[in-house]
Design a protein around this motif. Structure first.
Motif, PDB file in Angstrom:
ATOM      1  N   VAL A 399       1.386 -64.739 -35.751  1.00 14.24           N
ATOM      2  CA  VAL A 399       0.504 -65.330 -34.851  1.00 14.24           C
ATOM      3  C   VAL A 399      -0.571 -64.335 -34.854  1.00 14.24           C
ATOM      4  CG1 VAL A 399      -0.305 -65.945 -32.612  1.00 14.24           C
ATOM      5  CG2 VAL A 399       1.652 -66.857 -33.286  1.00 14.24           C
ATOM      6  N   SER A 400      -2.101 -64.783 -35.082  1.00 18.10           N
ATOM      7  CA  SER A 400      -3.159 -63.666 -35.175  1.00 18.10           C
ATOM      8  C   SER A 400      -4.147 -64.220 -34.109  1.00 18.10           C
ATOM      9  CB  SER A 400      -3.719 -63.547 -36.554  1.00 18.10           C
ATOM     10  OG  SER A 400      -3.657 -64.657 -36.976  1.00 18.10           O
ATOM     11  N   LEU A 401      -4.829 -63.463 -34.033  1.00 19.73           N
ATOM     12  CA  LEU A 401      -6.255 -63.795 -33.249  1.00 19.73           C
ATOM     13  C   LEU A 401      -7.444 -63.820 -34.322  1.00 19.73           C
ATOM     14  CD1 LEU A 401      -6.410 -61.508 -30.045  1.00 19.73           C
ATOM     15  CD2 LEU A 401      -5.358 -63.729 -30.189  1.00 19.73           C
ATOM     16  N   SER A 402      -8.153 -64.563 -34.127  1.00 19.35           N
ATOM     17  CA  SER A 402      -9.423 -64.803 -35.034  1.00 19.35           C
ATOM     18  C   SER A 402     -10.666 -64.714 -34.363  1.00 19.35           C
ATOM     19  CB  SER A 402      -9.430 -65.668 -36.148  1.00 19.35           C
ATOM     20  OG  SER A 402      -9.911 -66.821 -35.619  1.00 19.35           O
ATOM     21  N   TRP A 403     -11.761 -64.319 -34.500  1.00 22.47           N
ATOM     22  CA  TRP A 403     -12.953 -64.230 -33.840  1.00 22.47           C
ATOM     23  C   TRP A 403     -14.220 -63.960 -35.052  1.00 22.47           C
ATOM     24  CZ3 TRP A 403      -9.642 -60.324 -34.103  1.00 22.47           C
ATOM     25  CH2 TRP A 403      -9.921 -59.237 -34.602  1.00 22.47           C
ATOM     26  N   LYS A 404     -15.452 -64.200 -34.474  1.00 23.29           N
ATOM     27  CA  LYS A 404     -16.486 -63.974 -35.295  1.00 23.29           C
ATOM     28  C   LYS A 404     -17.022 -62.617 -35.156  1.00 23.29           C
ATOM     29  CE  LYS A 404     -17.927 -67.673 -37.419  1.00 23.29           C
ATOM     30  NZ  LYS A 404     -17.717 -68.952 -36.809  1.00 23.29           N
ATOM     31  N   GLN A 419      -6.676 -60.611 -36.670  1.00 25.42           N
ATOM     32  CA  GLN A 419      -5.766 -59.511 -36.562  1.00 25.42           C
ATOM     33  C   GLN A 419      -4.403 -60.083 -36.264  1.00 25.42           C
ATOM     34  OE1 GLN A 419      -7.234 -56.129 -34.227  1.00 25.42           O
ATOM     35  NE2 GLN A 419      -5.231 -55.749 -33.301  1.00 25.42           N
ATOM     36  N   LEU A 420      -3.461 -59.697 -36.925  1.00 22.61           N
ATOM     37  CA  LEU A 420      -2.231 -60.004 -36.651  1.00 22.61           C
ATOM     38  C   LEU A 420      -1.769 -59.514 -35.175  1.00 22.61           C
ATOM     39  CD1 LEU A 420       0.170 -61.728 -37.919  1.00 22.61           C
ATOM     40  CD2 LEU A 420       0.966 -59.480 -38.928  1.00 22.61           C
ATOM     41  N   VAL A 421      -1.126 -60.511 -34.440  1.00 24.28           N
ATOM     42  CA  VAL A 421      -0.535 -60.009 -33.278  1.00 24.28           C
ATOM     43  C   VAL A 421       0.755 -59.876 -33.002  1.00 24.28           C
ATOM     44  CG1 VAL A 421      -0.966 -60.146 -30.543  1.00 24.28           C
ATOM     45  CG2 VAL A 421      -2.689 -60.976 -32.164  1.00 24.28           C
ATOM     46  N   PHE A 422       1.351 -61.084 -33.653  1.00 25.15           N
ATOM     47  CA  PHE A 422       2.828 -61.274 -33.503  1.00 25.15           C
ATOM     48  C   PHE A 422       3.206 -61.528 -35.025  1.00 25.15           C
ATOM     49  CE2 PHE A 422       1.768 -62.936 -29.273  1.00 25.15           C
ATOM     50  CZ  PHE A 422       2.134 -61.746 -28.575  1.00 25.15           C
ATOM     51  N   PRO A 423       3.913 -60.603 -35.769  1.00 25.97           N
ATOM     52  CA  PRO A 423       4.411 -60.905 -37.082  1.00 25.97           C
ATOM     53  C   PRO A 423       5.236 -61.778 -36.856  1.00 25.97           C
ATOM     54  CG  PRO A 423       4.632 -58.490 -36.493  1.00 25.97           C
ATOM     55  CD  PRO A 423       4.288 -58.949 -35.257  1.00 25.97           C
ATOM     56  N   LYS A 424       5.811 -62.168 -38.169  1.00 27.75           N
ATOM     57  CA  LYS A 424       7.030 -63.207 -38.252  1.00 27.75           C
ATOM     58  C   LYS A 424       8.097 -62.487 -37.855  1.00 27.75           C
ATOM     59  CE  LYS A 424       9.321 -65.735 -41.672  1.00 27.75           C
ATOM     60  NZ  LYS A 424       9.470 -66.432 -42.777  1.00 27.75           N
ATOM     61  N   THR A 443     -15.987 -65.908 -28.252  1.00 26.78           N
ATOM     62  CA  THR A 443     -14.610 -66.966 -28.319  1.00 26.78           C
ATOM     63  C   THR A 443     -13.697 -66.153 -29.288  1.00 26.78           C
ATOM     64  OG1 THR A 443     -15.535 -68.010 -29.795  1.00 26.78           O
ATOM     65  CG2 THR A 443     -15.899 -68.733 -27.659  1.00 26.78           C
ATOM     66  N   VAL A 444     -12.489 -66.367 -28.905  1.00 27.31           N
ATOM     67  CA  VAL A 444     -11.192 -65.990 -29.825  1.00 27.31           C
ATOM     68  C   VAL A 444     -10.337 -67.327 -30.022  1.00 27.31           C
ATOM     69  CG1 VAL A 444      -9.414 -64.523 -29.809  1.00 27.31           C
ATOM     70  CG2 VAL A 444     -11.408 -63.588 -28.743  1.00 27.31           C
ATOM     71  N   ASP A 445     -10.036 -67.217 -31.330  1.00 26.06           N
ATOM     72  CA  ASP A 445      -8.963 -68.465 -31.459  1.00 26.06           C
ATOM     73  C   ASP A 445      -7.622 -67.680 -31.772  1.00 26.06           C
ATOM     74  OD1 ASP A 445     -10.893 -70.226 -31.810  1.00 26.06           O
ATOM     75  OD2 ASP A 445     -11.011 -70.242 -33.848  1.00 26.06           O
ATOM     76  N   VAL A 446      -6.390 -68.276 -31.139  1.00 24.66           N
ATOM     77  CA  VAL A 446      -5.245 -68.024 -31.264  1.00 24.66           C
ATOM     78  C   VAL A 446      -4.866 -68.918 -32.701  1.00 24.66           C
ATOM     79  CG1 VAL A 446      -2.856 -67.799 -30.185  1.00 24.66           C
ATOM     80  CG2 VAL A 446      -4.676 -67.480 -29.010  1.00 24.66           C
ATOM     81  N   GLN A 447      -4.286 -68.303 -33.536  1.00 24.81           N
ATOM     82  CA  GLN A 447      -3.865 -69.273 -34.730  1.00 24.81           C
ATOM     83  C   GLN A 447      -2.630 -68.651 -35.446  1.00 24.81           C
ATOM     84  OE1 GLN A 447      -7.580 -69.130 -36.894  1.00 24.81           O
ATOM     85  NE2 GLN A 447      -6.603 -67.869 -38.371  1.00 24.81           N
ATOM     86  N   TYR A 448      -1.945 -69.565 -36.147  1.00 20.40           N
ATOM     87  CA  TYR A 448      -0.890 -69.208 -37.061  1.00 20.40           C
ATOM     88  C   TYR A 448      -1.601 -68.799 -37.998  1.00 20.40           C
ATOM     89  CZ  TYR A 448       1.930 -72.267 -34.358  1.00 20.40           C
ATOM     90  OH  TYR A 448       2.542 -72.818 -33.124  1.00 20.40           O
ATOM     91  N   SER A 449      -0.964 -67.390 -38.840  1.00 24.13           N
ATOM     92  CA  SER A 449      -1.476 -66.778 -39.719  1.00 24.13           C
ATOM     93  C   SER A 449      -1.159 -67.302 -41.241  1.00 24.13           C
ATOM     94  CB  SER A 449      -0.961 -65.216 -39.850  1.00 24.13           C
ATOM     95  OG  SER A 449      -0.922 -64.470 -38.393  1.00 24.13           O
ATOM     96  N   ASP A 450      -0.058 -68.036 -41.095  1.00 20.63           N
ATOM     97  CA  ASP A 450       0.597 -68.742 -42.260  1.00 20.63           C
ATOM     98  C   ASP A 450       1.228 -70.148 -41.819  1.00 20.63           C
ATOM     99  OD1 ASP A 450       1.945 -69.170 -44.466  1.00 20.63           O
ATOM    100  OD2 ASP A 450       3.308 -67.601 -44.546  1.00 20.63           O
TER     101      ASP A 450
END
Ligand SMILES: Nc1ncnc2c1ncn2[C@@H]1O[C@H](COP(=O)(O)OP(=O)(O)OP(=O)(O)O)[C@@H](O)[C@H]1O
Ligand SMILES: [Mg+2]
Length: 499
Positions: A399-404, A419-424, A443-450
């Motif tokens: 899981v990572s955070l993404s932002w502009k 930025q990766l927050v919680f690696p697999k 704003t920040v999106d929380v998203q799956y990195s993969d």
């Protein structure tokens, strides 16, 4: 405080309660240990569980089953679309892009969300536990598949709320199994680690987990899965086989007749079970269609041949689990199979070949998840005393955070950053802090990195952070706390300004 575990399966559910002397699987009103996950809507009332299953052949269009496949998924999800093809009830896209189930209830057409239906199923399971304990049940643990997305996990929590339940934890089904396996084992090593692979083959999906056991603890080394490989796929293969055969021999097209299709599917499931214990099995259905009685017959060998496309897929999750755990096959000391579809002999053959050892059935294949859930609930409950046992769970998705902006310290605008927050494999639960230098609301999106394993939209949630005070013209330092909670749900918990 109640100490209860629920295994809600795609096909059937189990309720386990903790008592001071151990865990009991409890009986439902019909004295059955398994309760079908089905809600059947009628003209005067609804039937849930065993009663629902009994009415479903008479009333297939209003019998809602396989909720686990629908919950928390978008209507456009290709997997959901595939599943819908074999379901007898009507599902359409709701205004929010999520499925709406249509059923005739109390004389009029109504729509329900999958969350509402799961709420009804859970309410029924809750009442089974309450009757048995003679006390109110609120606190519980609910088993969920490891592949459930953030949204699916939240939907299960919502359904639990509808049912008046308070889950202390949503626990991965295979982890619950590993817990039920390890907690009573008195011969766990002090130093060396005992590595056990758990393979759960259920109604619609297959899950694998490799756990390392030491005295007083278990550590999940890897989780893997195939979301669409389970017992029902064998039923479908047999169904297609006999539908084609009967078309040729009896000139009837079962696929054109909803009731005949249901009857043939049910007969094929029975046939599959007979083939698990016998080398051949007959199939006879009276008056299947056009007043024709049909007769069929199949040998286990032929069943395995026509099931080859399913069986070929079994190895992949096994290989993945091994690779993720960083283990060679010799380092897996034991293999435990659970889930009722693991009773298909060809499955066992593949597992034996892969691991180079005979899988065991130490666990009760259909009850271990519920038992593990009840044990976890007992561990989490302050009122209950259980043997010291630590469960080190791992989260299967990065899981990572993404932002502009060009970095956590940049102004708004600019390219998308991640930025990766919680690696697999990150432990559950977990909390991480990310520092931002920003001068205004962002704003920040929380998203799956993969999402290659998940086949779900990457975005989990969006947070707007601000407004916050700026001191002189400097950009304040913002500490953003991200939490991966016990349920495996990720959220931004707080943002604090420090100078
Ligand atoms: N003796 C048997 N031989 C082969 N298959 C069997 C046998 N008994 C049960 N099954 C199959 O097992 C499947 C149900 O397994 P199980 O009860 O573990 O699933 P579930 O927990 O409801 O679903 P899931 O775990 O996918 O959510 C069904 O497809 C059923 O036909
Ligand atoms: Mg199951």
């Amino acid at each position: 405080m109640s100490v209860v575990g629920f295994d809600f399966g795609n096909e059937s559910c189990i309720v386990a309660v903790a008592r001071q002397r151990g865990i009991d699987v409890v009986l439902n009103d019909e004295s059955k240990r398994e309760t079908p996950a089905i809600v059947c809507f009628g003209e005067k009332q609804r039937f849930i569980g065993t009663a629902g299953a009994a009415s479903s052949t008479m009333n297939p269009k209003n019998s809602i089953s396989q909720i686990k496949r629908l919950i928390g998924r978008q209507f456009s999800d290709p997997e959901l679309q595939r599943d819908l093809k074999s379901l007898p009830f009507n599902v359409t896209e709701g205004p929010d892009g999520y499925p709406l189930i249509h059923a005739r209830y109390l004389g009029e057409m109504r729509t329900f969300t999958p969350t509402q239906i799961l709420g009804m199923v859970l309410l029924n399971l809750k009442s089974i536990a309450e009757k048995n304990l003679n006390a109110a049940v609120v606190d519980c643990c609910i088993g969920i598949p490891v592949y459930f997305t953030d949204l699916q996990r939240r939907a299960v929590l919502d359904a639990a709320t509808i049912a008046g339940l308070h889950p202390l934890r949503l626990i991965h089904e295979t982890t619950a199994t590993a817990l039920a396996y390890g907690i009573y084992k008195t011969d766990l090593p002090e130093n060396d680690q005992l590595n056990v692979a758990f393979v759960d083959i259920g109604h619609a999906s297959m899950q694998v987990c490799i756990a390392g056991f030491k005295k007083g603890q278990l550590t999940i080394l890897a989780h893997s899965f195939d979301r669409s490989l389970g017992g029902r796929d064998f039923d479908e293969v047999l169904f297609q086989h006999f539908a084609a055969k009967f078309k040729e021999e009896y000139k009837i097209d079962v696929l054109q007749n909803a009731r005949a299709s249901i009857r043939l599917r049910t007969a094929c499931e029975k046939l599959k079970k007979i083939l698990s214990a016998n080398p051949e099995a007959p199939l006879n259905i009276e008056c299947l269609m056009d007043e024709k009685d049909v007769r069929g017959f199949i040998k286990r060998e032929e069943f395995e041949q026509i099931s080859a496309p399913i069986l070929q897929r079994v190895k992949r999750p096994l290989e993945k689990a091994l690779a993720d755990a960083g283990l060679a096959v010799e380092n897996v000391h034991m293999v435990e199979v659970v889930g009722s579809a693991s009773r298909v002999p060809a499955m066992l053959k593949i597992l034996t070949e892969f691991f180079g050892k005979e899988p065991r059935r130490t666990m009760n294949a259909s009850e271990c998840v519920a038992r593990g859930c009840a044990l976890e609930c007992a561990i989490l409950s302050p009122t209950f005393k259980v043997r010291e046992f630590q469960v080190n769970e791992s989260f299967p998705f990065p899981v990572s955070l993404s932002w502009k902006g060009s970095g956590p310290d940049s102004q708004a605008g600019g390219a998308e950053q991640q930025q990766l927050v919680f690696p697999k494999g990150n432990p559950i639960p977990s909390i991480k802090a990310v520092t931002f230098h920003k001068s205004s609301t962002f704003t920040v999106d929380v998203q799956y990195s993969d999402v290659s394993d998940l086949q779900a939209p990457p975005k989990i949630s969006t947070y707007t952070i601000g407004p916050f005070p700026t001191i002189r013209s400097e950009r304040p330092k913002l500490k953003v706390k991200v939490r991966l909670n016990l349920h495996g749900i990720v959220s931004i918990e707080s943002a604090t300004v420090s100078c």
